[in-house]
Design a protein around this motif. Structure first.
Motif, PDB file in Angstrom:
ATOM      1  N   HIS A  86      -5.758  16.401  -3.255  1.00  0.00           N
ATOM      2  CA  HIS A  86      -6.403  15.353  -2.891  1.00  0.00           C
ATOM      3  C   HIS A  86      -5.531  14.120  -2.669  1.00  0.00           C
ATOM      4  O   HIS A  86      -4.658  13.878  -3.553  1.00  0.00           O
ATOM      5  CB  HIS A  86      -7.481  14.882  -4.193  1.00  0.00           C
ATOM      6  N   ALA A  87      -5.768  13.439  -1.574  1.00  0.00           N
ATOM      7  CA  ALA A  87      -4.867  12.496  -1.471  1.00  0.00           C
ATOM      8  C   ALA A  87      -5.550  11.149  -1.731  1.00  0.00           C
ATOM      9  O   ALA A  87      -6.864  11.143  -1.815  1.00  0.00           O
ATOM     10  CB  ALA A  87      -4.596  12.205   0.151  1.00  0.00           C
ATOM     11  N   HIS A  88      -4.815  10.082  -2.137  1.00  0.00           N
ATOM     12  CA  HIS A  88      -5.578   8.866  -2.362  1.00  0.00           C
ATOM     13  C   HIS A  88      -4.483   7.737  -2.051  1.00  0.00           C
ATOM     14  O   HIS A  88      -3.459   8.062  -1.728  1.00  0.00           O
ATOM     15  CB  HIS A  88      -6.023   8.552  -4.095  1.00  0.00           C
ATOM     16  N   MET A  89      -4.843   6.508  -2.102  1.00  0.00           N
ATOM     17  CA  MET A  89      -3.998   5.284  -2.037  1.00  0.00           C
ATOM     18  C   MET A  89      -3.813   4.651  -3.165  1.00  0.00           C
ATOM     19  O   MET A  89      -4.590   4.672  -4.430  1.00  0.00           O
ATOM     20  CB  MET A  89      -4.609   4.269  -0.939  1.00  0.00           C
ATOM     21  N   GLU A  90      -2.605   3.984  -3.518  1.00  0.00           N
ATOM     22  CA  GLU A  90      -2.321   3.134  -4.663  1.00  0.00           C
ATOM     23  C   GLU A  90      -1.863   1.675  -4.021  1.00  0.00           C
ATOM     24  O   GLU A  90      -1.161   1.500  -3.237  1.00  0.00           O
ATOM     25  CB  GLU A  90      -1.319   3.715  -5.516  1.00  0.00           C
ATOM     26  N   LEU A  91      -2.338   0.548  -4.654  1.00  0.00           N
ATOM     27  CA  LEU A  91      -2.506  -0.763  -4.122  1.00  0.00           C
ATOM     28  C   LEU A  91      -2.005  -1.617  -5.050  1.00  0.00           C
ATOM     29  O   LEU A  91      -2.066  -1.640  -6.314  1.00  0.00           O
ATOM     30  CB  LEU A  91      -3.838  -1.224  -3.605  1.00  0.00           C
ATOM     31  N   SER A  92      -0.714  -2.309  -4.701  1.00  0.00           N
ATOM     32  CA  SER A  92      -0.220  -3.462  -5.724  1.00  0.00           C
ATOM     33  C   SER A  92      -0.123  -4.700  -5.021  1.00  0.00           C
ATOM     34  O   SER A  92       0.359  -5.072  -3.752  1.00  0.00           O
ATOM     35  CB  SER A  92       1.374  -3.069  -5.933  1.00  0.00           C
ATOM     36  N   SER A  96      -3.290  -0.175  -8.291  1.00  0.00           N
ATOM     37  CA  SER A  96      -4.579   0.185  -8.434  1.00  0.00           C
ATOM     38  C   SER A  96      -4.975   1.528  -7.752  1.00  0.00           C
ATOM     39  O   SER A  96      -4.228   1.563  -6.613  1.00  0.00           O
ATOM     40  CB  SER A  96      -5.595  -0.736  -8.228  1.00  0.00           C
ATOM     41  N   LYS A  97      -5.734   2.335  -8.178  1.00  0.00           N
ATOM     42  CA  LYS A  97      -5.954   3.431  -7.107  1.00  0.00           C
ATOM     43  C   LYS A  97      -7.268   3.209  -6.328  1.00  0.00           C
ATOM     44  O   LYS A  97      -8.165   3.058  -6.725  1.00  0.00           O
ATOM     45  CB  LYS A  97      -6.220   4.687  -8.392  1.00  0.00           C
ATOM     46  N   ILE A  98      -7.051   3.787  -5.196  1.00  0.00           N
ATOM     47  CA  ILE A  98      -8.036   3.773  -4.097  1.00  0.00           C
ATOM     48  C   ILE A  98      -8.270   5.360  -3.650  1.00  0.00           C
ATOM     49  O   ILE A  98      -7.488   5.956  -3.045  1.00  0.00           O
ATOM     50  CB  ILE A  98      -7.710   2.966  -2.922  1.00  0.00           C
ATOM     51  N   PRO A  99      -9.516   5.746  -3.877  1.00  0.00           N
ATOM     52  CA  PRO A  99     -10.061   7.086  -3.520  1.00  0.00           C
ATOM     53  C   PRO A  99     -10.040   7.487  -1.871  1.00  0.00           C
ATOM     54  O   PRO A  99     -10.381   6.440  -1.357  1.00  0.00           O
ATOM     55  CB  PRO A  99     -10.963   7.551  -4.347  1.00  0.00           C
ATOM     56  N   LEU A 100      -9.935   8.551  -1.605  1.00  0.00           N
ATOM     57  CA  LEU A 100     -10.130   9.095  -0.318  1.00  0.00           C
ATOM     58  C   LEU A 100     -11.341  10.010  -0.413  1.00  0.00           C
ATOM     59  O   LEU A 100     -11.336  10.775  -1.497  1.00  0.00           O
ATOM     60  CB  LEU A 100      -9.231   9.857   0.493  1.00  0.00           C
ATOM     61  N   ASP A 101     -12.281  10.172   0.468  1.00  0.00           N
ATOM     62  CA  ASP A 101     -13.306  11.284   0.639  1.00  0.00           C
ATOM     63  C   ASP A 101     -12.634  12.660   0.219  1.00  0.00           C
ATOM     64  O   ASP A 101     -11.918  13.193   0.855  1.00  0.00           O
ATOM     65  CB  ASP A 101     -13.938  11.093   1.937  1.00  0.00           C
ATOM     66  N   THR A 102     -13.339  13.335  -0.700  1.00  0.00           N
ATOM     67  CA  THR A 102     -12.669  14.681  -1.234  1.00  0.00           C
ATOM     68  C   THR A 102     -14.007  15.605  -0.900  1.00  0.00           C
ATOM     69  O   THR A 102     -13.810  16.706  -1.286  1.00  0.00           O
ATOM     70  CB  THR A 102     -12.506  14.631  -2.833  1.00  0.00           C
ATOM     71  N   LEU A 125       0.892  -1.171  -0.067  1.00  0.00           N
ATOM     72  CA  LEU A 125      -0.102  -0.005   0.001  1.00  0.00           C
ATOM     73  C   LEU A 125       1.043   1.300   0.072  1.00  0.00           C
ATOM     74  O   LEU A 125       1.866   1.515   0.722  1.00  0.00           O
ATOM     75  CB  LEU A 125      -1.136   0.081   1.219  1.00  0.00           C
ATOM     76  N   SER A 126       0.547   2.187  -0.981  1.00  0.00           N
ATOM     77  CA  SER A 126       1.286   3.327  -1.128  1.00  0.00           C
ATOM     78  C   SER A 126       0.263   4.374  -1.004  1.00  0.00           C
ATOM     79  O   SER A 126      -0.552   4.600  -1.400  1.00  0.00           O
ATOM     80  CB  SER A 126       1.883   3.323  -2.422  1.00  0.00           C
ATOM     81  N   GLY A 127       1.028   5.539  -0.132  1.00  0.00           N
ATOM     82  CA  GLY A 127      -0.028   6.762   0.022  1.00  0.00           C
ATOM     83  C   GLY A 127       0.567   7.890  -1.289  1.00  0.00           C
ATOM     84  O   GLY A 127       1.762   8.002  -1.476  1.00  0.00           O
ATOM     85  N   SER A 128      -0.358   8.473  -1.914  1.00  0.00           N
ATOM     86  CA  SER A 128      -0.255   9.128  -2.991  1.00  0.00           C
ATOM     87  C   SER A 128      -1.163  10.372  -3.133  1.00  0.00           C
ATOM     88  O   SER A 128      -2.147  10.669  -1.937  1.00  0.00           O
ATOM     89  CB  SER A 128      -0.319   8.383  -4.188  1.00  0.00           C
ATOM     90  N   SER A 129      -1.017  11.347  -3.987  1.00  0.00           N
ATOM     91  CA  SER A 129      -1.951  12.722  -3.751  1.00  0.00           C
ATOM     92  C   SER A 129      -1.864  13.304  -5.069  1.00  0.00           C
ATOM     93  O   SER A 129      -0.735  13.121  -5.799  1.00  0.00           O
ATOM     94  CB  SER A 129      -1.502  13.478  -2.631  1.00  0.00           C
TER      95      SER A 129
END
Length: 350
Positions: free
Chosen positions: A185-191, A199-205, A173-177
């Motif tokens: 906007h921050a989001h997560m990226e999962l491998s 793959s991209k996982i959104p956070l509430d914006t 799991l990686s933190g991205s933005s």
């Protein structure tokens, strides 16, 4: 008088968590065993945004971006490795050269070594954070040689500033933005394949918080906590209870933030360690970056400062990176007034 013992063993965490509450964490002392600048007479005028990793051979490697000035096209990714002989001379590891007519600045390198021993160097290339894209290189020999650069697919930026973590199911799991002129906007990226695809996982914006540069912690029971930089005077947090698939609505934490990067790590004994600028900011964007603290928590919510890395009235000491080595020591790098990268090793004792 008993000699203080390092908090190095995972088995000690069981007794520690039962015997001591959050207030007793103030008894922990951070003993400095190393405090040094990584290089002398660097081949660049400015540097920033370091990352570090313990290599499979036990050495420590650090990377950062450096050039005449942030955003300039001559800014590239540099690295150095610490051995028993000291730090190696800085070597350029990646650049933003597209062709003979196009060259862009490099930004925010991040080192990550998989459990299989493959070393990743993630970084960004572009005119600015609003226009950059992600690239990475890999090494199978602890950074002695590197692959050609690989551009990440559109929509995936890679770890934006802080190191990824392994989940209990083996995923990464990686933190991205993403930064635009109007919002962050921050989001997560999962491998699921050891960093080859994401793959991209959104956070509430919808909360109105401008948040970037997540750092990740693993709480008791497998819950994941992300702490994020904001420009609103506070660190913002979000949590996941399903291996990073979904996240709670971002909310203010108890930590101040002067619009500056943070980094944290969950230690092998179960405690959580954070490096941050203890100031809510305001005014100029660099305000609050002259002080840099180390804090500790047993729950990810309540934090106690245990060490001052920097305590100045001016200067910039920012963008920390922190890891725990296999021997339990804590290794930290951070920007030293944009002229150097400072390296500090701490031993936590009770």
């Amino acid at each position: 008088m008993l000699k203080p013992k390092p908090l190095l063993l995972a088995t000690f965490w069981i007794a520690f968590s039962v015997t001591y509450g959050q207030s007793d964490l103030s008894k922990i002392q951070a003993q400095v065993t190393t405090n040094e600048q990584i290089f002398a007479n660097p081949p660049f005028q400015e540097c920033h945004a370091s990352s570090l990793v313990e290599l499979s051979n036990g050495n420590i490697m650090a990377v950062w971006f450096g050039g005449t000035r942030e955003k300039n096209p001559d800014v590239t990714i540099w690295g150095s490795t610490k051995t028993e002989a000291g730090w190696s001379e800085p070597a350029m590891l990646a650049d933003g050269v597209i062709d003979e007519n196009q060259r862009y600045a490099c930004w925010n390198p991040v080192l990550f070594q998989t459990k299989e021993g493959e070393l990743f160097l993630f970084y960004k290339v572009g005119l600015s954070p609003r226009e950059w894209w992600g690239e990475y290189k890999t090494s199978s020999d602890d950074g002695a040689t590197w692959s050609d650069a690989v551009k990440l697919p559109q929509g995936i930026l890679g770890p934006i500033r802080n190191k990824p973590i392994y989940l209990t199911n083996g995923d990464i799991l990686s933190g991205s933005s993403v930064e635009t002129n109007k919002s962050w906007h921050a989001h997560m990226e999962l491998s699921r394949d050891q960093g080859r695809s994401w793959s991209k996982i959104p956070l509430d914006t919808t909360t109105g918080y401008k948040i970037i540069q997540p750092t990740l912690l693993t709480l008791e029971g497998g819950e994941i906590l992300t702490l994020m930089r904001s420009n609103q005077g506070t660190v913002v947090e979000s949590r996941s209870t399903d291996q990073g698939k979904t996240w709670s609505v971002p909310a203010k934490s108890k930590l101040p933030n002067p619009n500056s990067g943070i980094d944290a790590v969950t230690l092998s004994n179960g405690l959580h360690l954070l490096v941050y600028n203890p100031h809510p900011g305001g005014g100029r964007w660099v305000e609050g970056r002259a002080k840099l603290n180390v804090a500790i928590s047993n729950n990810g919510t309540d934090w106690i400062d245990i060490h001052k890395l920097e305590d100045n009235e001016e200067g910039e000491y920012s963008y920390p990176a922190v890891i725990e080595a296999k021997d339990g020591s804590v290794h930290i790098t951070y920007t030293d007034d944009r002229k150097n990268v400072r390296y500090v090793v701490l031993e936590l004792v009770l």
